[in-house]
Scaffold this active site. Structure first.
Site, PDB file in Angstrom:
ATOM      1  N   LYS A 280       0.813  -1.219   0.000  1.00 44.92           N
ATOM      2  CA  LYS A 280       0.000   0.000   0.000  1.00 44.92           C
ATOM      3  C   LYS A 280       0.847   1.269   0.000  1.00 44.92           C
ATOM      4  O   LYS A 280       2.013   1.267   0.349  1.00 44.92           O
ATOM      5  CB  LYS A 280      -0.992  -0.037   1.164  1.00 44.92           C
ATOM      6  CG  LYS A 280      -2.101  -1.050   0.887  1.00 44.92           C
ATOM      7  CD  LYS A 280      -3.284  -0.922   1.805  1.00 44.92           C
ATOM      8  CE  LYS A 280      -4.417  -1.859   1.337  1.00 44.92           C
ATOM      9  NZ  LYS A 280      -5.556  -1.848   2.255  1.00 44.92           N
ATOM     10  N   ARG A 315      -3.648 -10.401   4.476  1.00 46.39           N
ATOM     11  CA  ARG A 315      -3.982 -10.414   3.059  1.00 46.39           C
ATOM     12  C   ARG A 315      -2.827  -9.806   2.262  1.00 46.39           C
ATOM     13  O   ARG A 315      -2.533  -8.608   2.395  1.00 46.39           O
ATOM     14  CB  ARG A 315      -5.284  -9.621   2.840  1.00 46.39           C
ATOM     15  CG  ARG A 315      -5.813  -9.605   1.417  1.00 46.39           C
ATOM     16  CD  ARG A 315      -7.128  -8.837   1.346  1.00 46.39           C
ATOM     17  NE  ARG A 315      -7.669  -8.838  -0.003  1.00 46.39           N
ATOM     18  CZ  ARG A 315      -7.364  -7.947  -0.933  1.00 46.39           C
ATOM     19  NH1 ARG A 315      -6.506  -6.965  -0.660  1.00 46.39           N
ATOM     20  NH2 ARG A 315      -7.891  -8.024  -2.135  1.00 46.39           N
TER      21      ARG A 315
END
Length: 340
Positions: A280, A315
């Site tokens: 991210k 995840r």
């Protein structure tokens, strides 16, 4: 009445006092709890001083997902059947490429697949339901035929989730926490499958437009607590609910860091925690890494920090590298010699 929030202080040290309690039936223990109040300094108290219902939620063993227990950290492999996901958009858009990647993930030690047919990156546009079904259902069917591993469907839409469940999905991963499509609650109730409820401020098209909070840790907790209460009112068992703080979904770098430092608070919801930090933007910002695919080392660092707080499901895109890191962490923390 003043609301109190209870954040267990998790530890994994082998020198464990007799008074320690097992956190969420997992690998961490705790004997102290940080009590949080809005606008006031935190207070650390012995765990035994917490209300009984709080201790029950903090210590209860979490429900299995398919054949997967949550007593050890689990790696969820991302498989996006999309042309526009932020990191791997288009890489696995056709069935052959997706199945090749799935086979590689299995060899790398993945614990659960997460299949998505709609990008939820900042600025992403909504995909029609029929198109999302066409992208995901054939892939889920192939995975179910080939592998005996749990499968999660990553969708905000009840019709897509319903089709995925019919195809063999074991879990629903709803980044809108059932706000986008209220029909998701009935589907989760009827199916009885685990459902992950994620916090997001705004929708993918607008969520990074100056997100603001009074207290991001407590605001996100309150939101998830409200969504879980709504789910229970709809007949969904709390044991079937998984929480996700939604790192990067309507949060600044500072918001993300605050949530990551306080992750263990969310064990107080009595649900497993899913953490999605893979590649991210905030990792790239802090580490000075522009390309998303080059952010694996930062992803591993944050993943291990989450594991140290008892987070059960991680995840990720880079299954082999993250799984290797998790395995070494487990050897150091939980023991390896005993397995020989």
């Amino acid at each position: 009445m003043e609301k109190l929030y209870y954040r267990p202080i998790p530890r994994t040290d082998l020198a464990r006092p007799d008074t320690a309690l097992r956190l969420a039936g997992g690998w961490c223990w705790f004997d102290e709890v940080e009590v949080l109040r809005r606008g006031l300094p935190p207070e650390v108290i012995p765990a035994q001083h917490c209300p009984e219902e709080v201790l029950e939620r903090l210590t209860a063993k979490r429900r299995m997902i398919g054949s997967m227990n949550l007593e050890v950290p689990r790696v969820m492999g991302i498989l996006n059947a999309t042309p526009d996901s932020f990191s791997d958009g288009g890489d696995y858009f056709d069935m052959h490429a997706a199945m090749e990647r799935a086979e590689a993930m299995v060899e790398e030690g993945v614990d659960i697949f997460d299949i998505g047919g709609e990008s939820t990156r900042p600025g992403a546009e909504t995909v029609p339901e029929d198109e999302e079904i066409e992208r995901t259902v054939p892939l889920i069917q192939e995975l179910r035929d080939m592998f005996d591993l749990p499968i999660s469907i990553d969708t905000r839409k009840a019709l897509v989730a319903d089709a995925a469940v019919e195809a063999g999905a074991d879990m629903i991963n709803d980044v809108s926490a059932m706000e986008y499509d209220p029909g998701m609650a009935e589907l989760a109730m009827v199916s009885g499958l685990p459902i992950c409820l994620m916090h997001a401020q705004g929708d993918p098209e607008t969520m990074q437009d100056k997100p603001e909070y009074d207290d991001v840790l407590l605001d996100v907790y309150d939101h998830l607590e409200e969504r879980i209460a709504l789910a229970e009112a709809e007949g969904i068992d709390r044991a079937a609910i998984i929480s996700d703080v939604g790192i990067g979904f309507g949060k600044t770098v500072e918001h993300n860091l605050t949530l990551l430092r306080g992750l263990s608070l969310f064990h107080s919801l009595g649900c497993p925690i899913l953490l999605g930090v893979s590649r991210k933007r905030f990792i790239g910002t802090i580490a000075g890494v522009e390309a998303a695919k080059d952010r694996m080392p930062g992803t591993l660092a944050v993943t291990l920090a989450g594991i140290a707080q008892g987070v059960q499901i991680h995840r990720v895109h880079d299954v082999a590298e993250i799984k290797q890191g998790v395995n070494l962490w487990a050897a150091l923390t939980l023991g390896w010699e005993e397995e020989k």
